[in-house]
Design an enzyme around this catalytic site. Sequence first.
Site, mmCIF file in Angstrom:
data_model
loop_
_atom_site.group_PDB
_atom_site.id
_atom_site.type_symbol
_atom_site.label_atom_id
_atom_site.label_comp_id
_atom_site.label_asym_id
_atom_site.label_seq_id
_atom_site.Cartn_x
_atom_site.Cartn_y
_atom_site.Cartn_z
ATOM 1 N N THR A 234 0.853 -1.200 0.000
ATOM 2 C CA THR A 234 0.000 0.000 0.000
ATOM 3 C C THR A 234 0.885 1.245 0.000
ATOM 4 O O THR A 234 0.589 2.227 -0.680
ATOM 5 C CB THR A 234 -0.923 0.012 1.236
ATOM 6 O OG1 THR A 234 -1.445 -1.297 1.453
ATOM 7 C CG2 THR A 234 -2.061 0.996 1.062
ATOM 8 N N GLU A 252 5.480 4.311 7.097
ATOM 9 C CA GLU A 252 5.894 3.323 8.113
ATOM 10 C C GLU A 252 5.295 2.001 7.678
ATOM 11 O O GLU A 252 4.073 1.828 7.722
ATOM 12 C CB GLU A 252 5.355 3.718 9.496
ATOM 13 C CG GLU A 252 5.858 5.046 10.011
ATOM 14 C CD GLU A 252 7.354 5.060 10.250
ATOM 15 O OE1 GLU A 252 7.972 3.989 10.368
ATOM 16 O OE2 GLU A 252 7.910 6.168 10.297
ATOM 17 N N GLY A 254 6.015 -2.483 6.608
ATOM 18 C CA GLY A 254 6.117 -3.787 7.252
ATOM 19 C C GLY A 254 7.483 -4.082 7.850
ATOM 20 O O GLY A 254 8.417 -3.292 7.726
ATOM 21 N N CYS A 286 4.222 -4.348 13.820
ATOM 22 C CA CYS A 286 5.239 -4.181 12.778
ATOM 23 C C CYS A 286 6.635 -4.455 13.321
ATOM 24 O O CYS A 286 7.535 -4.787 12.574
ATOM 25 C CB CYS A 286 5.151 -2.785 12.195
ATOM 26 S SG CYS A 286 5.223 -1.512 13.455
ATOM 27 N N GLY A 456 10.158 1.414 5.154
ATOM 28 C CA GLY A 456 9.597 2.763 5.216
ATOM 29 C C GLY A 456 10.507 3.865 4.756
ATOM 30 O O GLY A 456 11.639 3.649 4.310
HETATM 31 P P1 NAD Z 1 -2.987 -1.641 4.977
HETATM 32 O O1 NAD Z 1 -1.900 -1.135 4.119
HETATM 33 O O2 NAD Z 1 -3.924 -2.642 4.405
HETATM 34 O O3 NAD Z 1 -3.921 -0.445 5.479
HETATM 35 C C1 NAD Z 1 -3.402 0.663 6.181
HETATM 36 C C2 NAD Z 1 -4.323 1.854 5.963
HETATM 37 O O4 NAD Z 1 -4.278 2.210 4.578
HETATM 38 C C3 NAD Z 1 -5.781 1.594 6.275
HETATM 39 O O5 NAD Z 1 -6.364 2.745 6.821
HETATM 40 C C4 NAD Z 1 -6.353 1.295 4.915
HETATM 41 O O6 NAD Z 1 -7.745 1.551 4.868
HETATM 42 C C5 NAD Z 1 -5.583 2.269 4.053
HETATM 43 N N1 NAD Z 1 -5.489 1.923 2.634
HETATM 44 C C6 NAD Z 1 -5.766 0.758 2.022
HETATM 45 N N2 NAD Z 1 -5.561 0.877 0.697
HETATM 46 C C7 NAD Z 1 -5.135 2.139 0.464
HETATM 47 C C8 NAD Z 1 -4.748 2.860 -0.690
HETATM 48 N N3 NAD Z 1 -4.769 2.310 -1.919
HETATM 49 N N4 NAD Z 1 -4.337 4.138 -0.570
HETATM 50 C C9 NAD Z 1 -4.300 4.717 0.664
HETATM 51 N N5 NAD Z 1 -4.670 4.077 1.794
HETATM 52 C C10 NAD Z 1 -5.080 2.799 1.696
HETATM 53 O O7 NAD Z 1 -2.286 -2.182 6.300
HETATM 54 P P2 NAD Z 1 -2.978 -2.876 7.558
HETATM 55 O O8 NAD Z 1 -3.312 -4.277 7.149
HETATM 56 O O9 NAD Z 1 -4.046 -2.016 8.114
HETATM 57 O O10 NAD Z 1 -1.795 -2.869 8.602
HETATM 58 C C11 NAD Z 1 -0.856 -3.876 8.699
HETATM 59 C C12 NAD Z 1 0.454 -3.463 8.070
HETATM 60 O O11 NAD Z 1 0.910 -2.251 8.645
HETATM 61 C C13 NAD Z 1 1.574 -4.450 8.293
HETATM 62 O O12 NAD Z 1 2.317 -4.603 7.110
HETATM 63 C C14 NAD Z 1 2.448 -3.775 9.346
HETATM 64 O O13 NAD Z 1 3.767 -4.176 9.373
HETATM 65 C C15 NAD Z 1 2.284 -2.355 8.996
HETATM 66 N N6 NAD Z 1 2.580 -1.515 10.150
HETATM 67 C C16 NAD Z 1 3.743 -0.788 10.163
HETATM 68 C C17 NAD Z 1 4.051 -0.006 11.257
HETATM 69 C C18 NAD Z 1 5.301 0.821 11.288
HETATM 70 O O14 NAD Z 1 5.367 1.753 12.061
HETATM 71 N N7 NAD Z 1 6.297 0.552 10.467
HETATM 72 C C19 NAD Z 1 3.193 0.045 12.344
HETATM 73 C C20 NAD Z 1 2.030 -0.716 12.302
HETATM 74 C C21 NAD Z 1 1.728 -1.479 11.191
#
Ligand code: NAD
Length: 480
Positions: A234, A252, A254, A286, A456
Site C-alpha cells: 500500500t 511506516e 512492514g 510491525c 519505510g
Molecule cells: P494496509 O496497508 O492494508 O492499510 C493501512 C491503511 O491504509 C488503512 O487505513 C487502509 O484503509 C488504508 N489503505 C488501504 N488501501 C489504500 C490505498 N490504496 N491508498 C491509501 N490508503 C489505503 O495495512 P494494515 O493491514 O491495516 O496494517 C498492517 C500493516 O501495517 C503491516 O504490514 C504492518 O507491518 C504495517 N505496520 C507498520 C508499522 C510501522 O510503524 N512501520 C506500524 C504498524 C503497522
Amino acid sequence: MPETHLLVVSGDRREAADGTTRDVIAPATGAPFATVAQAGPADVEAAVAAAHGAFAEGQGAWPRTSATERGRVLARVAALLRERADAVAELEATGAGHPIGDARWEVEAAARTFEYYAGFANKHLGSTIPVMDGGIALTLREPVGVCALIVPWNFPLLIASWKVAPALACGNPIILKPASLTPLTALVLGDLLVEAGVPAEAVHVLAGPGAQLGDLLVGDPRVAKVGFTGETATGAHILRQSADTITRVTLELGGKSASVVFADADVERAAAATPMAVFGNAGQDCCARSRILVERPAYDAFVAAFAAATDRVVVGEPLDPATEMGPMVSAGQRQTSLDYLDIGSGEGARRVCGGEVLDRPGFYLSPAVVADVDNSMRIAREEIFGPVASVIPFDDEDDAVRIANDSDYGLSGSLWTGSATRAVRVAKRLRTGSLSVNSHSSVRVETPFGGMKRSGLGRELGPAAMDHYSEIRTVHFAED
Ligand code: NAD
C-alpha cells in the site's frame, strides 16, 4: 441494535453524505458490535475543502495560533485522554481485540505523545546562518498544510497519535483515515481534539474504504502531506500516487525483525522475554521479532525455554485483566497465519508448539514457535503479521549479521549478548531503523522511529516528526 458511530467532518459528527454504513466486528466474538458511517467522495471533498480553507496558505486560525497556545491545546488533549482512559481503552480492547492492560497502556502512550509534542510546539526552532554576502539569513519553520494521516488496524489510537500530535503541533489541519476494521477510537480522538480547542475546520476523521479514500486524499493537490502506516504494498502505491502532485510522504511499513541471541547472553532471560516480543498484540505488530536467531551452542536450550514460556502465555478475552494475548483482528488475518504455518511445515521447519485455532467464538490462535527455520524459507522472508515465531540457528557473529540483514525489511530488532564490545560491533552492522540491546522495546516517544529498506521512508516520533510536518523556509535580509 449496534450503536452507529458517525464521521467527524469539520469537528462535527455527521452521517456519510450518501448514508453508507458498515458493521464493525468484535474480534473476540466474531459478531458485529458497532456500525460506522462510511465516507465517500462527497465527504472527502467536504473535509479537504474545509481543511484547506482552515489552512488558508498558512493564514488560517490554527496555523496562526501561537506555537505556545497550540502546545496548551495539545496538553489538554493528553489530559482528556487520561480522563477518559477507561472508556477509550475498553473501546480499543473490544474493537481491536487488545488485552485490556495493553489497551490502557496504549491510551497512556497516546496521551504521552500529545504531551511530548505539546512541549515541542514552541521549541521547534529556526536558525540564523552566517552567509558570505552579509546581512542576516534565517530559517522559519512553517506548517506544510493539509495532512492526510492514514493508519492501520493494529494500534489504531496509538499510531494515530504519532501522526496527529506532531501534525497539529506544527500548525497543520488534519484528516485522519482509520482502518476499516478499527475506526472507533480514531473517531473519539477527533471529538477530543475539538473539545481541547483545535479549531473545528482543522479536524476531520473519515472512516471508510481505504483504497477509495486513500486515492482521493493522496491524489488531491490540496493535500500537502501524507503520513501513512500500513503494508509495504500500500505504501508503494501511495508513493506512486503522490508523484504527480509532489506530495510529501512518510511511510511506516512492514517488518520481519530479528532478535539475535548470542550464547554469551543471559539466554534464560532472553527466552523469557521473547514471547511478548513476537506474540504481543497476537503478533500483529510491525516490530514483532518474528525471526529469532540463536547461536548454535545455546540453540536447544533457548528453543526449549522459549517454547515453555510461550505455553504460559495467557490467551483469552480482551476484557479479562489476566489476558496477555487476545484474538487476532479478523478471520482473514488468522487464516494467513495458518497458511504460513502450513507453508513452513512444507518447507521443512519444525512446529514446536501452538498454532491451534481455539474452540471458541472469535479469531483466536495459540502462539506458535517454529524451529529449525532457514532464512531462505518463506516464513522467514515474508511478513506474517500473526503469532508465528521462526527460530533460526547461526554459527558466529558474521553469520548472525548476514542472516539478520538478509531481509527486504529493516524496521526493528534486538540483540542479546553479555559482551559490551560485541554489542557495539553488531549494533553498528545491523540494518534496522531501531535496535534494542538486551531488551525488546522498540518505541519511545522521545526517539525517532521508522524503517530502512522496504520498511519505510522518514521517521516518526521524537524531534524527527516535527521536521516531516513542517516546511523550512529561508529569509535573507540584505544589509545594504
Ligand atoms: P494496509 O496497508 O492494508 O492499510 C493501512 C491503511 O491504509 C488503512 O487505513 C487502509 O484503509 C488504508 N489503505 C488501504 N488501501 C489504500 C490505498 N490504496 N491508498 C491509501 N490508503 C489505503 O495495512 P494494515 O493491514 O491495516 O496494517 C498492517 C500493516 O501495517 C503491516 O504490514 C504492518 O507491518 C504495517 N505496520 C507498520 C508499522 C510501522 O510503524 N512501520 C506500524 C504498524 C503497522
